[in-house]
Design a protein around this motif. Structure first.
Motif, PDB file in Angstrom:
ATOM      1  N   GLN A  64       9.872  36.350   6.960  1.00  0.00           N
ATOM      2  CA  GLN A  64       9.254  37.475   6.259  1.00  0.00           C
ATOM      3  C   GLN A  64       7.893  37.031   5.739  1.00  0.00           C
ATOM      4  O   GLN A  64       7.734  36.689   4.577  1.00  0.00           O
ATOM      5  CB  GLN A  64      10.157  37.937   5.106  1.00  0.00           C
ATOM      6  N   ASP A  67       6.497  38.721   2.578  1.00  0.00           N
ATOM      7  CA  ASP A  67       7.268  38.558   1.348  1.00  0.00           C
ATOM      8  C   ASP A  67       6.985  37.233   0.664  1.00  0.00           C
ATOM      9  O   ASP A  67       6.980  37.154  -0.572  1.00  0.00           O
ATOM     10  CB  ASP A  67       8.770  38.689   1.639  1.00  0.00           C
ATOM     11  N   ILE A 187      21.061  51.364   7.783  1.00  0.00           N
ATOM     12  CA  ILE A 187      20.184  50.684   6.824  1.00  0.00           C
ATOM     13  C   ILE A 187      20.987  49.864   5.827  1.00  0.00           C
ATOM     14  O   ILE A 187      20.713  48.684   5.592  1.00  0.00           O
ATOM     15  CB  ILE A 187      19.294  51.712   6.099  1.00  0.00           C
ATOM     16  N   TRP A 188      22.023  50.459   5.219  1.00  0.00           N
ATOM     17  CA  TRP A 188      22.741  49.709   4.193  1.00  0.00           C
ATOM     18  C   TRP A 188      23.553  48.575   4.793  1.00  0.00           C
ATOM     19  O   TRP A 188      23.735  47.522   4.179  1.00  0.00           O
ATOM     20  CB  TRP A 188      23.599  50.630   3.325  1.00  0.00           C
ATOM     21  N   TYR A 191      21.284  45.532   5.105  1.00  0.00           N
ATOM     22  CA  TYR A 191      21.098  44.783   3.858  1.00  0.00           C
ATOM     23  C   TYR A 191      22.334  43.960   3.515  1.00  0.00           C
ATOM     24  O   TYR A 191      22.229  42.841   3.007  1.00  0.00           O
ATOM     25  CB  TYR A 191      20.771  45.744   2.707  1.00  0.00           C
ATOM     26  N   GLU A 194      22.190  40.871   5.676  1.00  0.00           N
ATOM     27  CA  GLU A 194      21.172  39.942   5.207  1.00  0.00           C
ATOM     28  C   GLU A 194      21.611  39.209   3.952  1.00  0.00           C
ATOM     29  O   GLU A 194      21.418  37.998   3.821  1.00  0.00           O
ATOM     30  CB  GLU A 194      19.863  40.692   4.949  1.00  0.00           C
ATOM     31  N   LEU A 195      22.189  39.944   3.000  1.00  0.00           N
ATOM     32  CA  LEU A 195      22.604  39.325   1.742  1.00  0.00           C
ATOM     33  C   LEU A 195      23.756  38.350   1.943  1.00  0.00           C
ATOM     34  O   LEU A 195      23.863  37.341   1.240  1.00  0.00           O
ATOM     35  CB  LEU A 195      23.008  40.410   0.731  1.00  0.00           C
TER      36      LEU A 195
END
Length: 203
Positions: A64, A67, A187-188, A191, A194-195
């Motif tokens: 990223q 970021d 989308i959710w 995440y 990723e988490l």
């Protein structure tokens, strides 16, 4: 990244990778020297290595590339505010403001973070009990002054040169890409993956 690509025939991925690598190391140095100065402990090196040798952090930081730039300038701004509370409020407030302005150029989220920090910094500087009211106000004005100076390139770019966000789609107004449950579900789940640090694709 664009400056690096100007020397190439195409926007090769090695340029953003180099950006990530440079700012990753700058952030590591900033964390180390800040901990060493603020806490006056030899454990600063160990604390820094625990974070910067973590495989998941390194993966995200290197992939990223925007970021990690946000992280560097956001951290530099916060450290500047902490130092302005400890001593030399006007000098460090100005440095924090300069970093906040550059933060706005890094990413749209940086602009939002800068706005929040400017508001919170007013209360942060106000807590300095031994300072007179005029000194507290001047410290905050130095912060805003530094912010406005480095905000100028962002304003020029956004008003004159920016092509606009080519990836943002307003699903509430778009007839081609409307908001649907399937899009929200995708989308959710992204995440969550990723988490959790899981690379296994969802079925």
């Amino acid at each position: 990244n664009v400056w690096g690509w100007s020397f190439q025939s195409s926007p090769i991925p090695e340029i953003p990778l180099a950006t990530s690598f440079i700012f990753l190391n700058l952030t590591a140095l900033l964390v180390y020297f800040s901990l060493r100065y603020l806490l006056n402990t030899r454990w600063a090196f160990v604390c820094t290595m625990i974070l910067f040798l973590h495989s998941y952090f390194m993966k995200i930081a290197m992939s990223q590339y925007c970021d990690i730039v946000v992280s560097f300038y956001l951290l530099a701004s916060i450290i500047g505010l902490i130092l302005s509370h400890m001593h030399q409020p006007k000098t460090y407030a100005l440095i924090a403001g300069l970093n906040l302005g550059i933060l706005c150029f890094s990413k749209p989220e940086g602009l939002a973070a800068a706005g929040i920090l400017i508001v919170l910094s007013f209360f942060h500087l106000w807590k300095k009990e031994e300072s007179r009211v005029i000194h507290k106000i001047l410290s905050w004005l130095y912060l805003v002054y530094g912010f406005l100076i480095t905000l100028i390139p962002t304003l020029i770019f956004q008003l004159l040169y920016s092509p606009g966000n080519q990836t943002m789609i307003n699903g509430f107004q778009s007839s081609d890409h409307p908001v649907t449950w399937d899009r929200f579900d995708l989308i959710w789940k992204f995440y969550v993956v990723e988490l959790m640090g899981d690379t296994t694709p969802w079925s």
